[in-house]
Scaffold this active site. Structure first.
Site, short mmCIF file in Angstrom:
data_model
loop_
_atom_site.label_atom_id
_atom_site.label_comp_id
_atom_site.label_asym_id
_atom_site.label_seq_id
_atom_site.Cartn_x
_atom_site.Cartn_y
_atom_site.Cartn_z
N ASN A 31 -13.07 6.38 2.37
CA ASN A 31 -13.81 5.53 1.42
C ASN A 31 -15.07 4.95 2.03
O ASN A 31 -15.47 3.84 1.70
CB ASN A 31 -12.92 4.37 0.96
CG ASN A 31 -11.75 4.83 0.14
OD1 ASN A 31 -11.78 5.90 -0.47
ND2 ASN A 31 -10.70 4.03 0.11
N HIS A 47 0.82 -1.21 0.00
CA HIS A 47 0.00 0.00 0.00
C HIS A 47 0.86 1.26 0.00
O HIS A 47 0.69 2.16 -0.84
CB HIS A 47 -0.92 -0.01 1.22
CG HIS A 47 -1.99 1.03 1.21
ND1 HIS A 47 -1.77 2.34 1.55
CD2 HIS A 47 -3.31 0.95 0.90
CE1 HIS A 47 -2.90 3.02 1.45
NE2 HIS A 47 -3.85 2.20 1.05
N SER A 90 -7.03 6.86 -1.12
CA SER A 90 -5.61 6.68 -0.77
C SER A 90 -4.71 7.03 -1.94
O SER A 90 -3.60 7.54 -1.74
CB SER A 90 -5.35 5.22 -0.38
OG SER A 90 -5.69 4.97 0.95
#
Length: 432
Positions: free
Chosen positions: A211, A110, A278
């Site tokens: 989100n 990530h 993100s």
């Protein structure tokens, strides 16, 4: 996607979308570090230019700024410094989970994806690269778990105290911009104080807007640190310019950027396709780095004003989750502010829906398809009639019997015929 955590717990924003990319990774994956409990697999190399790069066109701004001499702290799951496109662009950083150096390790990809959107270098045969390729990434490791993994997946994740420590460490390490693709759904006081410390040190703070959009069922939860004063909250759009379904709506959304099905690096090697705010956040952080590189004398507040004032019109306004509009790196670097306050551009107008016009268009479409089939039928019939016009008379002449071509005459030897000679008897000659 973001998963709800207890009051002072965070989750990484965004979920990995697996896609079939065609070119295999060029080098074998090395073993995961011992600290990784559930390391993710490396991705495959992407050879095509992603849509978000075509949209933002970073090559236009590089003659003016590439992000050189700007340090961007990425508070996330770490950044893998061994990725071919990140090598030489990542410092050792800090592991806030263990309170020691070592942020250049990533177990779940990530943080590497987020950092690569900012500063990945260009590589032969690879279509993906970062928006500010000469910026330096300062990785601050606060988690080793993906947002789409459950709480029982193993691996440490961030708490309020750890996140606050990460922000302060980023400031003390000389960060000019701090990217925070992490979300807390509770206003932790330690984090708020750390944000205030960063603002006082003239650091540009950029955070994901979350989100957890509720589709109107109930209000969206307030994301922090995006909702704190002095932080730029970033929403996400898709390649059609529309807000992606999960991107939250609220006054904390200051600007939007591509975040739907974007390509970014994975740990070790290769790339994957990612969704969520993100991955929109680092596009704004990269733009802030481009501004700070081009005009290092601008304050963080002035950089923020420039970002918002130069945003392109979006498909909606702030009430629909678009903030001031879509980030535009070229305009942000090349345009200068006036003395007036930044004014957001009005949203793009919606195309009015005319039911009668739509019905007419549908009828014409039906007529068009019908005319096409009739035209094909008539053309076929014309070919058949022409063929019959040629074949019928011939058939009548031959009484529909098959005919063979006549054999040519046989060739024989040539015979020389004797020549005949004639003469006339003159009349004066006596007859005998």
């Amino acid at each position: 996607m973001v998963r709800d955590r207890p009051m002072a717990a965070f989750a990484l924003v965004g979920a990995v979308l697996t896609t079939a990319l065609t070119v295999p990774a060029p080098t074998p994956a090395r073993a995961a570090p011992a600290i990784c409990q559930n390391p993710s697999d490396p991705g495959e190399v992407n050879t095509e230019t992603p849509w978000h790069q075509r949209w933002l066109a970073p090559q236009r701004v590089w003659p003016f700024s590439t992000g050189a001499r700007v340090r961007v702290a990425v508070i996330d799951s770490g950044t893998d410094s061994s990725h071919p496109q990140m090598a030489g662009r990542v410092t050792t950083g800090f592991d806030a989970l263990r309170g020691a150096p070592g942020g250049d390790v990533d177990c779940v990809s990530h943080g590497t994806a987020v950092a690569s959107i900012i500063a990945a270098g260009r590589q032969e045969g690879v279509g993906f690269y970062g928006l500010a390729p000469d910026a330096t990434i300062v990785p601050i490791r606060v988690s080793e778990r993906n947002a789409n993994e459950g709480a029982d997946a193993g691996g440490d994740t961030v708490t309020g105290a750890v996140f606050a420590r990460a922000i302060r460490q980023a400031v003390d390490d000389g960060a000019d911009v701090i990217n925070m693709s992490v979300t807390l759904y509770y206003p932790d006081p330690d984090v708020e104080q750390a944000v205030r410390y960063a603002v006082e040190q003239d650091v540009v703070l950029v955070a994901a807007a979350g989100n957890q959009h509720q589709d109107g069922a109930r209000p969206d939860p307030v994301p922090y640190p995006a909702a704190f004063d002095g932080v730029i909250g970033v929403g996400a759009i898709d390649q059609n310019g529309a807000r992606i379904r999960q991107s939250q709506i609220g006054p904390y959304v200051d600007i939007v950027a591509p975040g739907g099905a974007v390509v970014a690096a994975t740990r070790l090697v290769g790339h994957s396709v990612w969704d969520g705010t993100s991955f929109a956040t680092p596009m704004v952080s990269a733009t802030a780095a481009l501004i700070r590189s081009a005009e290092p004398n601008l304050s963080a507040k002035e950089v923020t004003s420039r970002l918002l004032a130069t945003a392109d019109p979006a498909r909606g306004d702030a009430s629909r989750g678009y903030g001031s509009g879509v980030v535009n790196p070229y305009r942000a670097v090349t345009e200068r502010l006036t003395t007036g306050a930044p004014v957001a551009q009005p949203p793009l107008p919606d195309v009015p829906y005319d039911a009668a016009a739509a019905a007419r268009a549908e009828r014409w479409a039906v007529f068009g398809r019908l005319a096409l089939w009739i035209g094909l039928a008539l053309a076929t019939l014309a070919v058949v009639v022409a063929a019959l016009a040629v074949l019928l008379p011939r058939g009548r002449r031959t009484r529909w019997r098959p005919t063979r071509p006549a054999a040519p005459p046989a060739a024989g030897p040539e015979i020389d015929e004797p020549e005949e000679h004639f003469f006339r008897v003159p009349s004066s000659m006596p007859r005998g």
